[in-house]
Design an enzyme around this catalytic site. Structure first.
Site, mmCIF file in Angstrom:
data_model
loop_
_atom_site.group_PDB
_atom_site.id
_atom_site.type_symbol
_atom_site.label_atom_id
_atom_site.label_comp_id
_atom_site.label_asym_id
_atom_site.label_seq_id
_atom_site.Cartn_x
_atom_site.Cartn_y
_atom_site.Cartn_z
ATOM 1 N N SER A 159 0.840 -1.199 0.000
ATOM 2 C CA SER A 159 0.000 0.000 0.000
ATOM 3 C C SER A 159 0.871 1.244 0.000
ATOM 4 C CB SER A 159 -0.894 0.029 1.241
ATOM 5 O OG SER A 159 -1.634 1.244 1.285
ATOM 6 N N TYR B 57 -1.697 -0.485 10.464
ATOM 7 C CA TYR B 57 -1.810 -0.937 9.061
ATOM 8 C C TYR B 57 -0.563 -0.541 8.275
ATOM 9 C CZ TYR B 57 -3.379 -1.164 4.189
ATOM 10 O OH TYR B 57 -3.476 -1.441 2.845
HETATM 11 P P1 NAP Z 1 -11.278 -6.564 0.397
HETATM 12 O O1 NAP Z 1 -12.228 -6.078 -0.613
HETATM 13 O O2 NAP Z 1 -11.581 -6.370 1.844
HETATM 14 O O3 NAP Z 1 -10.949 -8.111 0.156
HETATM 15 C C1 NAP Z 1 -10.045 -8.743 1.009
HETATM 16 C C2 NAP Z 1 -9.770 -10.140 0.533
HETATM 17 O O4 NAP Z 1 -8.798 -10.731 1.430
HETATM 18 C C3 NAP Z 1 -10.996 -11.043 0.595
HETATM 19 O O5 NAP Z 1 -10.952 -11.936 -0.502
HETATM 20 C C4 NAP Z 1 -10.809 -11.797 1.899
HETATM 21 O O6 NAP Z 1 -11.409 -13.086 1.892
HETATM 22 C C5 NAP Z 1 -9.319 -11.944 1.918
HETATM 23 N N1 NAP Z 1 -8.796 -12.247 3.253
HETATM 24 C C6 NAP Z 1 -8.869 -11.512 4.386
HETATM 25 N N2 NAP Z 1 -8.274 -12.161 5.401
HETATM 26 C C7 NAP Z 1 -7.804 -13.333 4.896
HETATM 27 C C8 NAP Z 1 -7.106 -14.423 5.434
HETATM 28 N N3 NAP Z 1 -6.767 -14.458 6.729
HETATM 29 N N4 NAP Z 1 -6.786 -15.461 4.632
HETATM 30 C C9 NAP Z 1 -7.132 -15.442 3.318
HETATM 31 N N5 NAP Z 1 -7.791 -14.423 2.742
HETATM 32 C C10 NAP Z 1 -8.138 -13.382 3.529
HETATM 33 O O7 NAP Z 1 -9.811 -5.899 0.196
HETATM 34 P P2 NAP Z 1 -9.208 -4.981 -0.981
HETATM 35 O O8 NAP Z 1 -9.600 -3.576 -0.731
HETATM 36 O O9 NAP Z 1 -9.449 -5.617 -2.292
HETATM 37 O O10 NAP Z 1 -7.650 -5.072 -0.595
HETATM 38 C C11 NAP Z 1 -6.833 -6.128 -1.076
HETATM 39 C C12 NAP Z 1 -5.379 -5.832 -0.717
HETATM 40 O O11 NAP Z 1 -5.019 -4.552 -1.257
HETATM 41 C C13 NAP Z 1 -5.102 -5.757 0.784
HETATM 42 O O12 NAP Z 1 -3.863 -6.341 1.060
HETATM 43 C C14 NAP Z 1 -5.068 -4.254 1.059
HETATM 44 O O13 NAP Z 1 -4.269 -3.941 2.172
HETATM 45 C C15 NAP Z 1 -4.480 -3.736 -0.233
HETATM 46 N N6 NAP Z 1 -4.811 -2.333 -0.508
HETATM 47 C C16 NAP Z 1 -6.106 -1.950 -0.673
HETATM 48 C C17 NAP Z 1 -6.406 -0.608 -0.932
HETATM 49 C C18 NAP Z 1 -7.822 -0.103 -1.126
HETATM 50 O O14 NAP Z 1 -8.024 1.122 -1.119
HETATM 51 N N7 NAP Z 1 -8.805 -0.973 -1.320
HETATM 52 C C19 NAP Z 1 -5.366 0.330 -0.989
HETATM 53 C C20 NAP Z 1 -4.059 -0.095 -0.806
HETATM 54 C C21 NAP Z 1 -3.792 -1.436 -0.566
HETATM 55 P P3 NAP Z 1 -12.811 -13.365 2.659
HETATM 56 O O15 NAP Z 1 -13.800 -12.452 1.990
HETATM 57 O O16 NAP Z 1 -13.075 -14.804 2.461
HETATM 58 O O17 NAP Z 1 -12.564 -12.971 4.090
#
Ligand code: NAP
Length: 251
Positions: free
Chosen positions: A142, A155
């Protein structure tokens, strides 16, 4: 030609959001894709169904990346279904913001167990499966890891730790043809960022105002860069931290 033809790719946390987009884009480039999830089986199955309907190859596999036994099972089942993994994307992650006084020990461990230990365990399992041809690892980090925001201490620390592993391992993998890079997204519209209250918030407006490309990201913005990093187009790129954020400077 398809950029990832005949490759086996495991994407953690691919039941929704950025991970689901990466799985979809990888499959469209010919990879055999494992859509990992922790609890959202419906979401993962929908991703698999959409990939299959488009002519791609994918399966969903449950596994909590913070649990060693789950990770071992996940990689064993991947090997059984498709053969050894060539590409690992550590995307599973959580993000909660809280002022210092409200940070709990439990929240600290959750962030580090999933965002850091989960990636570590998956990388250990992946390198055991990488063959003589090597392999590719992409860590979804991130922008918040290198430019932390107020209330993001835990985080941001977890993502800075992930990036430190990317750097250390890129050197440790010397001579083994294993490439490892981090992608640093800015704010991206996903199920997680929506349910966390980031999308539509005053913070989003502020962040977009300091984003030269003037908008919140979409999962596809990240997935396209992940395809590039996983492919031979990035054959001479390792140890990098690549911001995919519209040029954000206001974090
Ligand atoms: P999201 O919509 O909340 O989806 C999270 C995913 O991670 C889901 O598929 C969830 O599975 C899975 N997950 C959570 N805990 C887990 C575990 N213990 N084992 C296996 N899978 C797990 O998240 P997102 O926004 O797409 O973010 C994805 C990544 O991008 C993260 O690492 C986040 O830090 C990074 N990121 C996001 C943003 C943003 O603005 N969205 C910005 C910068 C970085 P379940 O649904 O089955 O729990």
């Amino acid at each position: 030609m398809s950029k990832l033809a005949s490759k086996v790719a495991l994407i953690t946390g691919a039941s929704k959001g950025i991970g689901a987009a990466i799985a979809t884009y990888f499959a469209a480039e010919g990879a055999k894709v494992v859509v990992n999830y922790a609890s959202s089986q419906d979401g993962a199955d929908k991703v698999v169904k959409a990939i299959t309907a488009a002519g791609g190859t994918a399966i969903s596999l449950q596994g909590d990346v913070s649990k060693e036994a789950d990770v071992a099972r996940l990689f064993a089942e991947t090997n059984q279904a498709f053969g050894p993994v060539d590409i690992l994307v550590n995307n599973a992650g959580i993000y909660q913001y809280a002022p210092l006084e409200e940070v709990s020990v439990e929240a600290f461990h959750q962030h580090f167990n999933i965002n850091v230990l989960g990636a570590l365990l998956a990388m250990q399992a992946a390198v055991k499966q990488f063959g003589a041809a090597g392999g590719t690892i992409i860590n979804i980090s991130s922008e918040a890891g290198r430019t932390p925001l107020p209330t993001g201490s835990v985080y941001s620390a977890s993502k800075a730790a992930l990036d430190a592993m990317t750097t250390a391992l890129s050197k440790e993998f010397s001579g083994r043809n294993i490439r490892i890079n981090s992608i640093l997204p800015g704010i991206v519209e996903t199920e997680g960022s929506r349910s966390g209250g980031f999308i539509g918030s005053e913070a989003e407006t502020r962040l977009v105002a300091t984003t030269p490309l003037g908008r919140t990201g979409q999962p596809a913005d990240i997935a396209k860069v992940a395809v590039f990093l996983a492919s031979d187009d990035a054959a001479w790129i390792t140890g990098e931290k690549i911001s995919v954020s519209g040029g954000i400077y206001g974090l």
